[in-house]
Design a protein around this motif. Structure first.
Motif, PDB file in Angstrom:
ATOM      1  N   CYS A 276       0.835  -1.209   0.000  1.00 29.76           N
ATOM      2  CA  CYS A 276       0.000   0.000   0.000  1.00 29.76           C
ATOM      3  C   CYS A 276       0.872   1.262   0.000  1.00 29.76           C
ATOM      4  N   ALA A 277       2.165   1.079   0.250  1.00 27.18           N
ATOM      5  CA  ALA A 277       3.050   2.250   0.342  1.00 27.18           C
ATOM      6  C   ALA A 277       3.151   2.969  -0.991  1.00 27.18           C
ATOM      7  N   ALA A 278       3.337   4.270  -0.906  1.00 29.07           N
ATOM      8  CA  ALA A 278       3.613   5.076  -2.100  1.00 29.07           C
ATOM      9  C   ALA A 278       5.133   5.202  -2.178  1.00 29.07           C
ATOM     10  N   VAL A 279       5.723   4.264  -2.903  1.00 26.33           N
ATOM     11  CA  VAL A 279       7.193   4.168  -2.959  1.00 26.33           C
ATOM     12  C   VAL A 279       7.709   5.066  -4.080  1.00 26.33           C
ATOM     13  N   ALA A 280       8.764   5.810  -3.786  1.00 26.07           N
ATOM     14  CA  ALA A 280       9.348   6.649  -4.853  1.00 26.07           C
ATOM     15  C   ALA A 280       9.944   5.742  -5.923  1.00 26.07           C
ATOM     16  N   ASP A 281       9.588   5.990  -7.171  1.00 26.27           N
ATOM     17  CA  ASP A 281      10.109   5.157  -8.257  1.00 26.27           C
ATOM     18  C   ASP A 281      11.599   5.434  -8.492  1.00 26.27           C
ATOM     19  N   TYR A 282      12.010   6.663  -8.182  1.00 26.62           N
ATOM     20  CA  TYR A 282      13.404   7.053  -8.417  1.00 26.62           C
ATOM     21  C   TYR A 282      14.004   7.702  -7.171  1.00 26.62           C
ATOM     22  N   ARG A 283      15.329   7.635  -7.057  1.00 29.81           N
ATOM     23  CA  ARG A 283      16.029   8.325  -5.957  1.00 29.81           C
ATOM     24  C   ARG A 283      17.232   9.079  -6.539  1.00 29.81           C
ATOM     25  N   PRO A 284      17.688  10.122  -5.848  1.00 29.92           N
ATOM     26  CA  PRO A 284      18.871  10.840  -6.356  1.00 29.92           C
ATOM     27  C   PRO A 284      20.073   9.899  -6.433  1.00 29.92           C
ATOM     28  N   GLU A 285      20.817  10.007  -7.523  1.00 27.32           N
ATOM     29  CA  GLU A 285      21.970   9.110  -7.684  1.00 27.32           C
ATOM     30  C   GLU A 285      23.013   9.369  -6.599  1.00 27.32           C
ATOM     31  N   HIS A 286      23.239  10.668  -6.296  1.00 27.30           N
ATOM     32  CA  HIS A 286      24.218  11.004  -5.247  1.00 27.30           C
ATOM     33  C   HIS A 286      23.501  11.705  -4.102  1.00 27.30           C
ATOM     34  N   VAL A 287      23.815  11.291  -2.883  1.00 30.56           N
ATOM     35  CA  VAL A 287      23.307  12.013  -1.712  1.00 30.56           C
ATOM     36  C   VAL A 287      24.477  12.843  -1.190  1.00 30.56           C
ATOM     37  N   GLU A 288      24.300  14.178  -1.230  1.00 32.61           N
ATOM     38  CA  GLU A 288      25.393  15.047  -0.786  1.00 32.61           C
ATOM     39  C   GLU A 288      25.630  14.853   0.712  1.00 32.61           C
ATOM     40  N   VAL A 289      26.878  14.855   1.108  1.00 29.16           N
ATOM     41  CA  VAL A 289      27.207  14.659   2.526  1.00 29.16           C
ATOM     42  C   VAL A 289      26.865  15.923   3.322  1.00 29.16           C
ATOM     43  N   GLN A 290      27.126  17.081   2.728  1.00 31.81           N
ATOM     44  CA  GLN A 290      26.802  18.355   3.391  1.00 31.81           C
ATOM     45  C   GLN A 290      25.582  18.984   2.718  1.00 31.81           C
ATOM     46  N   LYS A 291      24.917  19.906   3.396  1.00 32.38           N
ATOM     47  CA  LYS A 291      23.766  20.595   2.828  1.00 32.38           C
ATOM     48  C   LYS A 291      24.171  21.326   1.535  1.00 32.38           C
ATOM     49  N   MET A 292      23.386  21.107   0.474  1.00 34.59           N
ATOM     50  CA  MET A 292      23.703  21.737  -0.798  1.00 34.59           C
ATOM     51  C   MET A 292      23.531  23.249  -0.682  1.00 34.59           C
ATOM     52  N   LYS A 293      24.482  23.996  -1.230  1.00 30.19           N
ATOM     53  CA  LYS A 293      24.419  25.455  -1.129  1.00 30.19           C
ATOM     54  C   LYS A 293      23.862  26.052  -2.416  1.00 30.19           C
ATOM     55  N   LYS A 294      23.155  27.156  -2.251  1.00 25.56           N
ATOM     56  CA  LYS A 294      22.670  27.880  -3.437  1.00 25.56           C
ATOM     57  C   LYS A 294      23.885  28.514  -4.127  1.00 25.56           C
ATOM     58  N   THR A 302      20.281  20.548 -12.004  1.00 26.50           N
ATOM     59  CA  THR A 302      19.846  19.235 -12.499  1.00 26.50           C
ATOM     60  C   THR A 302      20.246  18.177 -11.484  1.00 26.50           C
ATOM     61  N   ILE A 303      19.269  17.357 -11.109  1.00 26.83           N
ATOM     62  CA  ILE A 303      19.578  16.262 -10.189  1.00 26.83           C
ATOM     63  C   ILE A 303      19.347  14.967 -10.934  1.00 26.83           C
ATOM     64  N   LYS A 304      20.335  14.133 -10.982  1.00 27.22           N
ATOM     65  CA  LYS A 304      20.166  12.855 -11.682  1.00 27.22           C
ATOM     66  C   LYS A 304      19.499  11.851 -10.745  1.00 27.22           C
ATOM     67  N   LEU A 305      18.400  11.267 -11.244  1.00 29.74           N
ATOM     68  CA  LEU A 305      17.677  10.262 -10.450  1.00 29.74           C
ATOM     69  C   LEU A 305      17.911   8.890 -11.046  1.00 29.74           C
ATOM     70  N   ILE A 306      18.002   7.905 -10.182  1.00 29.08           N
ATOM     71  CA  ILE A 306      18.119   6.520 -10.679  1.00 29.08           C
ATOM     72  C   ILE A 306      16.954   5.705 -10.129  1.00 29.08           C
TER      73      ILE A 306
END
Ligand code: PMT
Length: 404
Positions: A276-294, A302-306
């Protein structure tokens, strides 16, 4: 034997004009065989007399936390333990706020904190008070904690307004109590059922993620009802703020990868798997270790999803003989897409959920489903998610038994 024979109901009355209906409510509950004891707040006694409630219930009413003679009889902790159901009717905006905050400075809220019994809250108040953000939030939090919210009804109010805020009629409340205690047919006795529920969160960095609006209500309702039908239930839940249904084993996960791992873990022991879960079909390829800065001067990102693994498809292909039931949340061509998922993911059943319609689906109290097997179709009309869960599980149990 009447429907409520032997059931012990603690009726908590707070101070609203609808308190006058409590005499009839008590009479009707007793007509059905219930044993009813009454607790009144100070304000409730301004609307209906303790003498009236004593006469109809057959017991002295309880109204004080600090009354030595009352405590010498059935003390407040004993009363809290005595009840099979605490019914708060009418529940005013004030009582609801106090329950949410966990006050224990008078008898009724203290009993609610101390009682292991299920609590049903039947709101009654002016419609503007009912729609006030504070009241709405308080009711939502109580529901998330597992309290049952019965009503309010709609119609003319004592103040002249017309809308939601009326206490449900005594006959409706009695019906709710009867349904609440109705024995649930043990269609899934001894069957192991795993249910996924809620959203997944796919991290972008330590503080951001991709997710969706699933509240977990549909999956948690399925878990509660399957357990009541006799199943051994494991609930694999994404991040939601809902109380775990009684006697259900819960595994909390965050991402689709974690849900995938938890789902495949004890599959050999799983007779029925309901996704019943609403599972994300895609996830970001890279998870940044630190908070992404503007970035100064950079206007797009552009964020690449896999692709995430398809959990239910992997469960269905695992050759463990698990009976797999999927959901299909669709905004268009509902039947066609649902049937495609049924085939492609090798499922026994799929529950198609038209999430384009308002008042059902994601983060709503209600739902409506069309369930497909390879050869059959079943319609479950719009209703409270617990009722929908019950009907869906009856279909699942029948089809599962035929397949074994
Ligand atoms: O949680 P609520 O607020 O109560 O809302 C309930 C609901 C709308 C989320 C629920 O009734 C529902 O429809 N759930 C399925 C939502 C969904 O994501 O459907 P889908 O069509 O994208 O996926 C099809 C099926 O494959 C689903 O059973 C899903 O759990 C499963 N799936 C999807 C992707 C994936 N990677 N793995 C999966 O197992």
């Amino acid at each position: 034997m009447s429907a409520l024979t032997g059931k012990k109901i603690l009726l908590g009355i707070s101070g609203g004009i609808a308190a006058y209906k409590c005499a009839e409510l008590t009479r009707r509950l007793k007509d059905q065989g219930a044993d009813v004891r009454i607790v009144m707040t100070k304000a409730a006694k301004e609307f209906i007399t303790p003498l009236t409630m004593q006469a109809v219930s057959g017991y002295a009413i309880a109204d004080s936390l600090l009354d030595p003679s009352a405590e010498a009889g059935m003390g407040h902790i004993e009363l809290a333990k005595w009840a099979d159901l605490v019914l708060l009717a009418p529940a005013t905006a004030n009582l609801i706020a106090r329950l949410r905050a966990g006050f224990a400075d008078e008898l009724l809220t203290t009993l609610c904190l101390a009682s292991p019994a299920p609590i049903a809250v039947s709101p009654a108040m002016n419609m503007k008070m009912y729609f006030a953000p504070a009241t709405q939030e308080n009711i939502t939090v109580l529901a998330e904690r597992g309290l049952h919210i019965w009503g309010p009804g709609k119609g003319p109010q004592a103040c002249g307004d017309i809308g939601p805020g009326r206490l449900l009629e005594p006959s409706d409340l009695v019906q709710r109590v009867i349904e609440f205690f109705a024995p649930v047919p043990q269609l899934l006795a001894g069957v192991s059922v795993t249910i996924t529920a809620g959203p997944t969160q796919e991290a972008l960095d330590p503080v951001r993620y991709i997710s969706n609006h699933s509240s977990g209500k549909m999956g948690f309702s399925l878990a509660e009802m399957a357990q009541r039908m006799g199943a051994n239930v494991t609930l694999i839940s994404g991040p939601v703020s809902l109380a775990t249904p009684l006697n259900v084993k819960r595994i909390d996960v965050c991402s689709a990868m974690q849900m995938h791992k938890a789902s495949l873990q004890d599959l050999a022991q799983c007779d029925i798997f309901i996704a019943c879960a609403a599972v994300a079909d895609y996830r970001p390829e890279h998870v940044e270790v630190q908070k992404m800065k503007k970035q100064q001067g950079v206007d797009d990102l552009t964020i690449k999803l896999i692709k995430n693994p398809d959990i239910i498809a992997d469960v269905a292909s695992a050759n463990t003989g698990t009976f797999c039931v999927g959901f299909a949340a669709e905004t268009q061509d509902v039947e066609r897409y649902a049937l495609d998922k049924l085939k492609r993911k090798k499922l026994k059943l799929i529950a198609a959920n038209d999430v384009a319609k308002s008042g059902q689906g994601f983060n709503s109290e209600k739902n409506a489903l069309t369930v497909f097997s390879e050869t059959e179709r079943f319609d479950i009309t719009l209703a409270d998610k617990k009722k929908v869960a019950n009907q869906l599980l009856v279909i699942i149990a029948q089809q599962y038994l035929q397949s074994t």
